[in-house]
Design a protein around this motif. Structure first.
Motif, short mmCIF file in Angstrom:
data_model
loop_
_atom_site.label_atom_id
_atom_site.label_comp_id
_atom_site.label_asym_id
_atom_site.label_seq_id
_atom_site.Cartn_x
_atom_site.Cartn_y
_atom_site.Cartn_z
N ARG A 167 -8.48 -2.81 13.43
CA ARG A 167 -8.37 -1.56 14.19
C ARG A 167 -7.22 -1.68 15.18
N GLU A 168 -6.72 -0.53 15.64
CA GLU A 168 -5.55 -0.48 16.52
C GLU A 168 -5.73 -1.20 17.86
N TYR A 169 -6.93 -1.13 18.43
CA TYR A 169 -7.12 -1.61 19.80
C TYR A 169 -8.15 -2.74 19.85
N PRO A 170 -8.06 -3.54 20.90
CA PRO A 170 -9.06 -4.60 21.09
C PRO A 170 -10.36 -4.03 21.65
N GLU A 177 -13.45 4.04 20.30
CA GLU A 177 -13.01 3.00 21.24
C GLU A 177 -11.88 2.14 20.65
N LEU A 178 -11.98 1.82 19.37
CA LEU A 178 -11.04 0.87 18.76
C LEU A 178 -9.87 1.53 18.04
N GLY A 179 -9.88 2.84 17.94
CA GLY A 179 -8.78 3.56 17.32
C GLY A 179 -8.87 3.58 15.81
N ASP A 180 -7.81 4.03 15.19
CA ASP A 180 -7.74 4.14 13.74
C ASP A 180 -7.53 2.77 13.11
N VAL A 181 -7.58 2.74 11.80
CA VAL A 181 -7.21 1.53 11.06
C VAL A 181 -5.76 1.24 11.39
N PHE A 182 -5.43 -0.01 11.70
CA PHE A 182 -4.08 -0.41 12.07
C PHE A 182 -3.12 -0.05 10.94
N ASP A 183 -2.21 0.88 11.21
CA ASP A 183 -1.32 1.42 10.18
C ASP A 183 0.07 1.69 10.75
N PRO A 184 0.78 0.63 11.17
CA PRO A 184 2.09 0.85 11.82
C PRO A 184 3.14 1.44 10.89
N LEU A 185 2.94 1.36 9.60
CA LEU A 185 3.91 1.89 8.64
C LEU A 185 3.53 3.27 8.12
N ASN A 186 2.44 3.84 8.64
CA ASN A 186 1.95 5.16 8.21
C ASN A 186 1.80 5.26 6.71
N GLN A 187 1.15 4.27 6.11
CA GLN A 187 1.00 4.22 4.66
C GLN A 187 -0.29 4.86 4.17
N GLN A 188 -1.22 5.12 5.05
CA GLN A 188 -2.52 5.59 4.62
C GLN A 188 -2.65 7.09 4.85
N ALA A 189 -2.93 7.85 3.80
CA ALA A 189 -3.04 9.29 3.92
C ALA A 189 -4.32 9.71 4.64
N SER A 190 -5.40 8.97 4.44
CA SER A 190 -6.65 9.31 5.10
C SER A 190 -7.20 8.07 5.79
N GLN A 191 -8.29 8.23 6.49
CA GLN A 191 -8.85 7.09 7.21
C GLN A 191 -9.97 6.41 6.43
N THR A 192 -10.02 6.60 5.12
CA THR A 192 -10.96 5.81 4.33
C THR A 192 -10.35 4.44 4.14
N TYR A 193 -11.16 3.45 3.94
CA TYR A 193 -10.63 2.09 3.85
C TYR A 193 -11.35 1.27 2.81
N ASP A 194 -11.70 1.89 1.70
CA ASP A 194 -12.38 1.13 0.67
C ASP A 194 -11.71 1.25 -0.69
N SER A 195 -10.45 1.68 -0.71
CA SER A 195 -9.75 1.77 -1.98
C SER A 195 -9.05 0.45 -2.28
N ASP A 196 -8.88 0.17 -3.55
CA ASP A 196 -8.20 -1.06 -3.96
C ASP A 196 -6.71 -0.77 -4.02
N CYS A 197 -5.94 -1.37 -3.12
CA CYS A 197 -4.51 -1.10 -3.09
C CYS A 197 -3.69 -2.38 -3.25
N LYS A 198 -4.30 -3.43 -3.79
CA LYS A 198 -3.55 -4.67 -3.96
C LYS A 198 -2.36 -4.49 -4.90
N ASN A 199 -2.49 -3.55 -5.86
CA ASN A 199 -1.40 -3.32 -6.81
C ASN A 199 -0.42 -2.25 -6.32
#
Length: 176
Positions: free
Chosen positions: A59-62, A77-99
């Motif tokens: 998460r963005e914050y401690p 409190e902790l902010g969004d998923v840490f995304d400094p490159l703005n790569q994530q279209a939504s705030q879901t975080y369970d997709s497989d993106c290793k490829n």
């Protein structure tokens, strides 16, 4: 000097002790441009006799520990998923993106390296795009572990700050 950055070993860790989940998540990078190695040594997951996978994100914050009683590991409190490159279209975080890393935020550990599994006390992962130094570093941020619930909702089980081993990090946040 910059020439020595290629040989230096950087190491950070998050220390968990919440809701029965205890242990560490250590992130090590051997040299500035090599893949980071993540070692999760965690125990106390609910339903440990049944194989269950858990989402985890940076998460963005401690965590401000004084607020844990009122807002334990909350997204507010902790902010969004840490995304400094703005790569994530939504705030879901369970997709497989290793490829295809363009689908996941830098902090989407479940998507980038894999889920935490309830039946393994030590798990190791390789994260080629994570840098422990510079503007995209996770140092001073937090890791949150989630349990998936029915209907694709999730509940935060535990959270911990990512600190350089032996050093406490101060993170300042401005709100406008």
């Amino acid at each position: 000097s910059a020439g020595n950055d290629y040989q230096l070993v950087y190491s950070v860790a998050a220390y968990f002790e919440m809701n029965g989940i205890t242990g560490t998540v250590a992130i090590t990078q051997n040299g500035l441009y090599n893949p980071a190695a993540i070692t999760a040594r965690l125990s106390g997951f609910p339903r440990k006799n049944v194989l269950q996978r858990y989402n985890w994100v940076i998460r963005e914050y401690p965590i401000r520990y004084s607020l844990l009683r009122d807002f334990p590991c909350s997204n507010e409190e902790l902010g969004d998923v840490f995304d400094p490159l703005n790569q994530q279209a939504s705030q879901t975080y369970d997709s497989d993106c290793k490829n295809d890393t363009s689908k996941c935020a830098v902090g989407d550990l479940s998507g980038r390296v894999g889920y935490l599994l309830s039946n393994q006390k030590v798990q190791t992962f390789r994260y080629p795009g994570l840098q422990l130094r510079g503007p995209y570093s996770p140092v001073g941020r937090s890791i949150v572990i989630y349990s998936s619930q029915a209907g694709n909702s999730s509940v935060a089980l535990a959270c911990a700050n990512i600190d350089r081993q032996g050093l406490k990090i101060a993170t300042l946040r401005a709100t406008f």
